[in-house]
Design a protein around this motif. Sequence first.
Motif, PDB file in Angstrom:
ATOM      1  N   ILE A 148       0.679  -1.328   0.012  1.00  0.00           N
ATOM      2  CA  ILE A 148      -0.122  -0.210   0.218  1.00  0.00           C
ATOM      3  C   ILE A 148       0.854   1.099   0.331  1.00  0.00           C
ATOM      4  N   VAL A 149       0.220   1.877  -1.039  1.00  0.00           N
ATOM      5  CA  VAL A 149       1.631   3.350  -1.006  1.00  0.00           C
ATOM      6  C   VAL A 149       0.134   3.827  -0.986  1.00  0.00           C
ATOM      7  N   VAL A 150       0.452   5.584   0.171  1.00  0.00           N
ATOM      8  CA  VAL A 150      -0.397   6.315   0.016  1.00  0.00           C
ATOM      9  C   VAL A 150      -0.578   8.004  -0.522  1.00  0.00           C
ATOM     10  N   SER A 151      -1.640   8.765  -0.905  1.00  0.00           N
ATOM     11  CA  SER A 151      -0.978   9.506  -2.263  1.00  0.00           C
ATOM     12  C   SER A 151      -2.489  10.925  -1.536  1.00  0.00           C
ATOM     13  N   GLY A 152      -2.527  11.706  -1.725  1.00  0.00           N
ATOM     14  CA  GLY A 152      -2.915  12.878  -1.137  1.00  0.00           C
ATOM     15  C   GLY A 152      -3.107  14.163  -1.820  1.00  0.00           C
ATOM     16  N   TRP A 153      -3.984  15.099  -2.501  1.00  0.00           N
ATOM     17  CA  TRP A 153      -3.339  16.216  -2.908  1.00  0.00           C
ATOM     18  C   TRP A 153      -3.998  17.980  -1.538  1.00  0.00           C
ATOM     19  N   GLY A 157      -3.317  16.073   0.964  1.00  0.00           N
ATOM     20  CA  GLY A 157      -1.409  15.800   1.047  1.00  0.00           C
ATOM     21  C   GLY A 157      -0.767  16.039   2.799  1.00  0.00           C
ATOM     22  N   HIS A 158      -1.180  17.167   3.324  1.00  0.00           N
ATOM     23  CA  HIS A 158      -1.608  16.407   4.346  1.00  0.00           C
ATOM     24  C   HIS A 158      -1.669  15.357   5.244  1.00  0.00           C
ATOM     25  N   LEU A 159      -2.188  14.716   5.017  1.00  0.00           N
ATOM     26  CA  LEU A 159      -3.521  13.780   5.540  1.00  0.00           C
ATOM     27  C   LEU A 159      -2.190  12.537   4.491  1.00  0.00           C
ATOM     28  N   THR A 160      -1.564  12.306   3.816  1.00  0.00           N
ATOM     29  CA  THR A 160      -0.988  11.164   3.138  1.00  0.00           C
ATOM     30  C   THR A 160       0.651  11.534   4.129  1.00  0.00           C
ATOM     31  N   SER A 161       0.682  13.056   4.470  1.00  0.00           N
ATOM     32  CA  SER A 161       2.003  12.878   5.380  1.00  0.00           C
ATOM     33  C   SER A 161       1.525  12.231   6.904  1.00  0.00           C
ATOM     34  N   MET A 162       0.630  12.006   6.632  1.00  0.00           N
ATOM     35  CA  MET A 162      -0.010  12.159   8.452  1.00  0.00           C
ATOM     36  C   MET A 162      -0.265  10.335   8.297  1.00  0.00           C
ATOM     37  N   ALA A 163      -0.726   9.720   7.244  1.00  0.00           N
ATOM     38  CA  ALA A 163      -0.505   8.584   7.366  1.00  0.00           C
ATOM     39  C   ALA A 163       0.751   7.851   6.530  1.00  0.00           C
TER      40      ALA A 163
END
Length: 283
Positions: A148-153, A157-163
């Motif tokens: 699993i790789v997580v991504s977000g915009w 993007g913030h929630l990606t860093s927290m995940a």
Amino acid sequence: MTPPFDALDWRKMSQEERDLGLNNGLAVAGSTDIIAGWDALSADMRKRYHAHLDLRYGPRERNRIDFLKAHDEGPTLLFIHGGYWQARAKETFALFAEGPLAYGINVTLIGYTLAPHAGLDEIVAEIHAGIDFLAQQLPALGGDGKRIVVSGWSAGGHLTSMALAHPFVRAGMAISGIYDLEPIRHSYLNAKLSLDEAASRRNSPMMFPGGPMKPLSLVVGAAELPLLRKQTADFACHRARYGLPVTYEEIAGANHFTIMNEIASPMGRITRLIRQLFERTAG
């Protein structure tokens, strides 16, 4: 001329300057039409990949996941939508699965409760709960629960860093994110978020003494608002300072919305970076 990043200090800005410096909708002409186009294309995408939509991972209305399957036992990209934690929905972002799907990467889109109905601590916890659910369900869905790789915009993007700290997450791809919430706390955006200083610091990866030792790719548009470009550049420096795996890139000519073309296309730069993250974390 755009001022250099080290001359950008949100603390020295007036309230109006700070608010405008964070308002992507006003900064990009036609942004409402762009989002409407995303809605239409995503609706078509959801019709094509309708087998595993709205899988419930928690008790609240938005605690749902869409799983768009590309390949049996393939890796999975978990995508987290933006909207400053208080707008948008996963359904708007299905079209951005197009790029990764072309390379046999399954794509999951996760919903979460929006502010003011949830605080940022709750939103982060929901994302982690969704990852727990996804990892458990992937074998039954046809995916590989260990890739699993997580991504977000934007807020995603913030929630990606927290995940990234989640044990089932191998790497992250954060697009135009926010990593220091103090400017947000002192802007118009806090009317719904209701951040105090403690909550802001708990949820600001820029404030952490280090971070997960996992690969993180950070991208931002070269035509984005300077305060937001600075967020990404500063966070890349923060991770490098602590010896954490990071890449940083500005996408030439891209604004806060057009940068997403680079994941919608199989030939897009963000799609390529996502593929590289899966290659780096294989095995």
